[in-house]
Every structure is written in structure tokens, then in C-alpha cells.
Design an enzyme around this catalytic site. Structure first.
Site, mmCIF file in Angstrom:
data_model
loop_
_atom_site.group_PDB
_atom_site.id
_atom_site.type_symbol
_atom_site.label_atom_id
_atom_site.label_comp_id
_atom_site.label_asym_id
_atom_site.label_seq_id
_atom_site.Cartn_x
_atom_site.Cartn_y
_atom_site.Cartn_z
ATOM 1 N N ASP A 139 0.844 -1.206 0.000
ATOM 2 C CA ASP A 139 0.000 0.000 0.000
ATOM 3 C C ASP A 139 0.876 1.252 0.000
ATOM 4 O O ASP A 139 2.049 1.202 0.375
ATOM 5 C CB ASP A 139 -0.932 0.023 1.223
ATOM 6 C CG ASP A 139 -0.166 -0.009 2.541
ATOM 7 O OD1 ASP A 139 0.829 -0.739 2.621
ATOM 8 O OD2 ASP A 139 -0.556 0.685 3.500
ATOM 9 N N GLU A 140 0.275 2.348 -0.416
ATOM 10 C CA GLU A 140 0.891 3.680 -0.311
ATOM 11 C C GLU A 140 2.356 3.692 -0.754
ATOM 12 O O GLU A 140 3.239 4.102 0.000
ATOM 13 C CB GLU A 140 0.739 4.194 1.135
ATOM 14 C CG GLU A 140 -0.730 4.325 1.510
ATOM 15 C CD GLU A 140 -0.991 4.837 2.929
ATOM 16 O OE1 GLU A 140 -0.132 4.635 3.807
ATOM 17 O OE2 GLU A 140 -2.058 5.437 3.160
#
Length: 459
Positions: A139-140
Site C-alpha cells: 500500500d501507499e
């Protein structure tokens, strides 16, 4: 229903987890999502990743054995792309950063990056038995495509940041599939959400991973989520996961959990479930973030959020929330009155760590305000013992009688509360966690108060 234990801040001692696991089972959890980060006992070339307070292999085996005894499915989580600060902050691994100055994302072009991820996964796998799923994070991945090698790669025809992202996810997932054919990799879905169906389908990633769709908002957009699930389904993902939150999603330095927010989040996910195509949902992870990232402050401690976790689990297990469920939660936690819509927990409870919740509530609500009342709103202090007076040790002796007793008794009261809180926290957490929480939440006010009492004595 996986309960996420985020160990990258305030990791509970193994002895506390042993007390909590049976409660989680009783509340309706069916598994754990364990995000070890720097608390895993990495060895060999990976030893620099291991924090001083990391679990020993023996402690971890004991926790996993207890989870198994409770019938809790364990899913480990190892970041393999974004949120790699705990690895890339070390000089030994800094050359593997995507952008030289930032330790958050891994450079996906280097063979050594993949070798590093494989070594981490192998060490974590070696301590676990009979895994069905393994979460590889992803993620991210901020600043992806902004490193020198990525910039060159992106200049070639047909290359895009999406393809760069997918090729790394595919490489990590393929590595899991080839070494551990019985294990299915899970990824956070935020990097995939905006991609076109064509890009996703062509990448072949859908044959390798299950996406975990996360959203921690109280007002979930149900329609959007259903469309997203349908899109993933069309791209070839056979199953999806959801991720809600029971804490750690309402403010980076939040110290108390507002249960109502997290309850609304679960109810939103229940709506999404009932509107989704049948058979597509594999499960839900209730996340409990302990830091927003490796370098941010601590948010709510696990014991503080147990009532929220209880409400969330019971809501998901029963398909909704009612007075009857509230009573059941109160019974399981030994609480006489559960507050959903305020932070004030008036009843203490008998669950593991409940004394920490009581004392943290007291400190969060009253420490700063009581000290500020005395130092900024007491007319004798502001009028006759200003910073000017304090610096020069000047005071009218009559005035002292008006507020010195209050200052001294307030200080002794808070010193006693903080002493109790420290003792309670040391039962559950390592020294470094207690120290950090105290420095962030207690010392600023307590030191101000102590300073005034000291200045009074000197004057």
C-alpha cells in the site's frame, strides 16, 4: 474476521497477548493479521531490522501456539514495496530506496530488492505452520517512478507507473507462489483501485493475489465499493477481502477511541457485503493501527481500544448492532456501561488492560486542562506570578497562600495517577513504549506544573 495487530508501535508483550487471545475468540474473531515490522526476530544479514524489543523466536512460537489453541487462523503481514521505512532507514539497505532521500519505498528494479523481500518472507514463513494466506502489503507506494532507474525505465515506450507497480507485485507474489504453493498472497488494494480493467487484467496479477479493499471512514460510500468489487471480479480476481478499522484511523496522535465512528464503519462494510456478488468475499480484517507509519507518533494503545474492537467484532458476527449486542459486549468485558458516542468510559471493566483504559482516559481528559486552569486561568498565578516574576524569583508572600496549596496538591495527585499508569503499562508494554507515551502525553503538562512548584519554593 481477522484482528490486525500492528506491532510497529507499542507491541504488547507476549504475556499480554496470551491473555487477550481467548477474549478475541469469545468476541467473534476467527483469526489474526500479524504485522510484525521491526518486532520480528530477524536473523543473519537481516538482523539490523530487529528492534531491541523484538519478540524472541520462542515468544513468537508461544503466541502462535496459543492462537492455534484458540482456533485463530494466523495471517502474517510483511511489507514488500511501500512502508519500508523500518528496512530502508538502515545504512545497510539505504541503497535499495526508490528515491535516494526517502526511506519509504523499495526500488523495484534491483535484483537485490527482490532478494531482500524474499529473505524477509522466508524468515517469517519459517516460524509459521500451515498458512493459507500471507499479506505482502504493497500500500501507499509513494514516489514510485521518481527514482533515477524508474525515470529511465518510464522513458521506454509502453512503460507506465501502473505497469511498474504491477510488475513488482507480480514478482513478489510469484516468489511466494513458487516457494509456498499452498499459500495465497494478499495485497492492500489502494495502488490497484485507479487502474483500468485492461491494465489489471493483462498484468496477470489477478491470478496470483487477493486484494484487500480498505476504507476506515464512518460514512462508507457503499455504491462505490460495490462497483470496485465488481471491477476486480471482472479483472479475474477470484476473491476479495475487506479491511475496516477498530482504532488508529481517526488521528495520528489520537489517544482515546471513539467507538461510534468505528461501529459506523463496520455497519458500512456489512451493507457492502449484502450488496456484493455472492461468494466473492474471503473475509474482513479489522485493522488497529498503532502508528500511521514507522516515524509517526503512537495513536490509541491496544488496551484502550478493546471495547471498540469488541463492539466491531460482535457487530460483524451478528450482522448488525443492537441493545442485546451491547449487553453481550458489556458482559464479556465486565463493563457496566459502554459509551458508544463519547470518549468517556465511565465504567472500568475487567478485561485485560482495562486499568490502562481507565487511567489513560483520566490523563487525556483532565491532566492538561487542570494544569492549564491553574497556570493560565488562575488570577493569582497570571497576576502575581507571571514568567517575569518567576524568572526574577519575586513573589508577594500573601499571594502564595492563595495558590501554592492548590499547585502542590494537584502535582501530588497527578504524580500518583501517572505512577499507577506507568505500573499498569509496564505489565503490557516494553519500557520504550511506556517512555514514548509518557513523553508525548504526560510530561508536557506535568513538567510545567512541577516547574511552577519548584519556582514557588525558590521564590
Amino acid at each position: 474476521r481477522l484482528v490486525h495487530l500492528d506491532m510497529k508501535g507499542a507491541p504488547p508483550r507476549a504475556s499480554f497477548l496470551a491473555e487477550v487471545l481467548p477474549l478475541l475468540r469469545a468476541l467473534g474473531a476467527t483469526g489474526l493479521l500479524l504485522e510484525f515490522e521491526d518486532t520480528f526476530p530477524y536473523a543473519g544479514p537481516l538482523e539490523p531490522l530487529r528492534a531491541p524489543h523484538a519478540f524472541s523466536p520462542g515468544e513468537l512460537r508461544a503466541v502462535l501456539g496459543q492462537a492455534k489453541a484458540q482456533g485463530l487462523e494466523v495471517v502474517p503481514l510483511v511489507q514488500s514495496f511501500g512502508h519500508m521505512e523500518f528496512v530502508l532507514k538502515h545504512k545497510e539497505f539505504a541503497h535499495l530506496r526508490e528515491v535516494k532521500a526517502f526511506p519509504n519505498a523499495l526500488n523495484p528494479h534491483k535484483e537485490e530488492s527482490r532478494a531482500l523481500v524474499k529473505a524477509m518472507i522466508d524468515q517469517v514463513m519459517a516460524l509459521h505452520e500451515d498458512l493459507k494466506w500471507f499479506h505482502i502489503g504493497c500500500d501507499e507506494v509513494y514516489y514510485l517512478g521518481e527514482g533515477e532507474e524508474s525515470k529511465q525505465w518510464l522513458q521506454q515506450e509502453g512503460n507506465t507507473p501502473e505497469k511498474l507497480c504491477l510488475s513488482h507485485i507480480k514478482a513478489v507474489a510469484s516468489c511466494v507462489a513458487s516457494s509456498y504453493p499452498a499459500v495465497t498472497p494478499i495485497v492492500w488494494d489502494d495502488m490497484l483501485r485507479g487502474m483500468s480493467e485492461e491494465t489489471l487484467a493483462e498484468s496477470g496479477v489477478s491470478q496470483l493475489v487477493q486484494p484487500m479493499i480498505w476504507d476506515y471512514a464512518a460514512d462508507l460510500n457503499v455504491e462505490d465499493k460495490v462497483h470496485l468489487i465488481e471491477k476486480y471480479h471482472r479483472c479475474g480476481f477470484s476473491k476479495v477481502w475487506f479491511a475496516s478499522a477498530f482504532k488508529g484511523a481517526t488521528g495520528a496522535n489520537q489517544s482515546l477511541t471513539l467507538i461510534g465512528h468505528h461501529l459506523q464503519n463496520q455497519l458500512g462494510w456489512l451493507e457492502v457485503t449484502s450488496s456484493s456478488p455472492p461468494g466473492v468475499l474471503e473475509g474482513i480484517a479489522l485493522t488497529g493501527w498503532q502508528r500511521y507509519d514507522h516515524f509517526s507518533v503512537l495513536c490509541e494503545l491496544l488496551p484502550v481500544a478493546i471495547p471498540s474492537l469488541a463492539v466491531c467484532l460482535q457487530t460483524l458476527q451478528n450482522g448488525g448492532y443492537s441493545e442485546k449486542i451491547k449487553e453481550n459486549v458489556e458482559k464479556l468485558l465486565g463493563m457496566s456501561n459502554l459509551e458508544i458516542d463519547t470518549y468517556m468510559s465511565t465504567s472500568s471493566g475487567t478485561f485485560p488492560g482495562s486499568n490502562i483504559l481507565t487511567l489513560v482516559t483520566e490523563v487525556s481528559f483532565y491532566l492538561k486542562s487542570s494544569v492549564d486552569d491553574l497556570l493560565e486561568r488562575n488570577r493569582y498565578v497570571t497576576g502575581w506570578f507571571s514568567p517575569y516574576h518567576r524568572k526574577r524569583k519575586i513573589i508577594h508572600p500573601i499571594i502564595m497562600h492563595h495558590f501554592q496549596p492548590d499547585a502542590v496538591s494537584l502535582l501530588s495527585k497527578w504524580n500518583a495517577v501517572v505512577h499507577d499508569l506507568q505500573a499498569a503499562m509496564e505489565q503490557v508494554f516494553h519500557k520504550c513504549t511506556v517512555e514514548e507515551w509518557m513523553e508525548e502525553n504526560v510530561h508536557p503538562s506535568l513538567q510545567k506544573l512541577q516547574q511552577v512548584v519548584d519556582d514557588l519554593d525558590q521564590a
